[in-house]
Design an enzyme around this catalytic site. Structure first.
Site, short mmCIF file in Angstrom:
data_model
loop_
_atom_site.label_atom_id
_atom_site.label_comp_id
_atom_site.label_asym_id
_atom_site.label_seq_id
_atom_site.Cartn_x
_atom_site.Cartn_y
_atom_site.Cartn_z
N CYS A 90 3.80 6.52 7.44
CA CYS A 90 5.21 6.83 7.36
C CYS A 90 5.72 6.37 6.00
O CYS A 90 5.39 5.26 5.55
CB CYS A 90 5.97 6.14 8.49
SG CYS A 90 7.75 6.38 8.44
N HIS B 288 3.17 2.36 2.06
CA HIS B 288 3.59 2.99 3.31
C HIS B 288 4.32 1.93 4.14
O HIS B 288 4.29 0.74 3.82
CB HIS B 288 2.43 3.63 4.08
CG HIS B 288 1.30 2.70 4.40
ND1 HIS B 288 0.02 3.11 4.60
CD2 HIS B 288 1.27 1.36 4.57
CE1 HIS B 288 -0.76 2.09 4.88
NE2 HIS B 288 -0.02 1.01 4.87
N ASN C 236 0.81 -1.21 0.00
CA ASN C 236 0.00 0.00 0.00
C ASN C 236 0.85 1.27 0.00
O ASN C 236 0.35 2.37 0.23
CB ASN C 236 -0.94 0.01 1.21
CG ASN C 236 -2.08 -0.98 1.04
OD1 ASN C 236 -2.59 -1.18 -0.05
ND2 ASN C 236 -2.47 -1.62 2.13
#
Length: 315
Positions: free
Chosen positions: A258, A223, A221
């Site tokens: 993040c 991240h 995805n």
């Protein structure tokens, strides 16, 4: 095609391993396969603990458990026939460019398995409020059926393109509704639902800076994989605690995504230390944040108990 593997002449094939249907009771063979039990409400999968999944004390780690929980959850979606073209997304979610993101997870560990041990993981889902989903897990010893780990988590839906949270569309709700189960892996009175105190530069006892995500820390995805956060959180735990104590409980609250370009800081503070002749228990509060603007990524709380020392028998 079953659970991502081809079916040929009554045999399951995974690379060069052929598993005959009449051998599906063998745990060494069924480790590659999952199955539904109790109708379609519970999905069960078996795993063998590999040598690369153990830590310095020769047992599985918290990261190992979290990876296996994630693997079982994804296989649950795939085996249900709902999987779209996203990472764990259903077909209706894929059409709308949606994905699941975890907001909170709590895991309780009674003991960690050793290299070569076989574990059995059950998982199921249920609604969480008006706009979330709860996923629970139980890990058992395959042979004794002893429950060795329990976990519960809360998930919400995010748009893959805007990266904003959104409501569960009615079409998605109808997809997952037949799989809902109201059971709880962790009883409400035993679940860690207390608010996690925030840490600052002034309240943290230990701060580890300069933690950089690598390309391989990213998931499908785009991240950082949520399991990767655990390793960074433990970077600021005293080494003597890592050596002499077992991590028996962990609660993580995820605040934001993040990316690989972010540089991180890990903060830890001791909140309790109860000691007596029989045991010494430790509790820590953690914060993982952006190093540049101090934006919170993950808040966490951990509990630790001393490792049992195996005494050598005298001859």
């Amino acid at each position: 095609m079953i659970n991502g593997r081809k079916l040929l002449n009554g045999a399951y094939i995974d690379h060069d391993i052929v598993i005959q249907q009449d051998r599906l009771d063998d745990p060494l063979q069924t480790c590659l396969l999952g199955k539904f039990v109790e109708g379609k409400h519970v999905y069960r999968q078996t795993f063998i603990i590999r040598s690369y999944e153990i830590g310095p004390d020769k047992t599985a780690t918290m990261e190992t458990w979290m990876n296996l929980l994630q693997e079982t959850a994804l296989n649950h979606v795939t085996s249900s026939g709902l999987a779209g073209n996203g990472f764990g997304a259903t077909r209706e979610m894929s059409l709308r460019k949606l994905m699941w993101v975890v907001t909170r997870i709590h895991i309780q560990v009674e003991r960690y398995s050793c290299w070569g041990d076989i574990v059995e993981i059950d998982t199921w889902v249920d609604a969480a409020g008006k706009n979330g989903m709860r996923r629970d897990w139980i890990i058992r010893d395959y042979y004794t059926k002893e429950i060795i780990t329990k976990a519960t988590s809360t998930w919400v839906i995010m748009n893959r393109e805007t990266r904003k949270l959104c409501k569960i569309p009615p079409q998605v709700r109808q997809e997952v509704l037949p799989f809902y189960s109201t059971r709880l892996a962790i009883a409400k009175e035993d679940n860690d639902v207390e608010k996690i105190d925030k840490l600052t530069d002034d309240t943290a006892e230990r701060i580890r800076s300069g933690l950089a995500p690598r390309w391989n820390d990213m998931d499908a995805n785009q991240h950082v994989n949520n399991v990767k956060y655990i390793g960074w959180i433990l970077e600021s735990v005293p080494i003597l605690v890592l050596q002499d104590y077992n991590l028996t409980s962990m609660t993580l609250e995820y605040r934001r995504e993040c990316r690989q370009s972010n540089l991180l800081e890990s903060l830890t503070n001791s909140t309790t230390a109860t000691k007596n002749k029989l045991k010494a228990e430790l509790e820590y509060t953690h914060l993982l944040r952006m190093q540049a603007d101090k934006a919170e990524i993950v808040l966490a709380r951990s509990e630790w108990k001393p490792k049992q020392i195996k005494h050598k028998s005298s001859s």
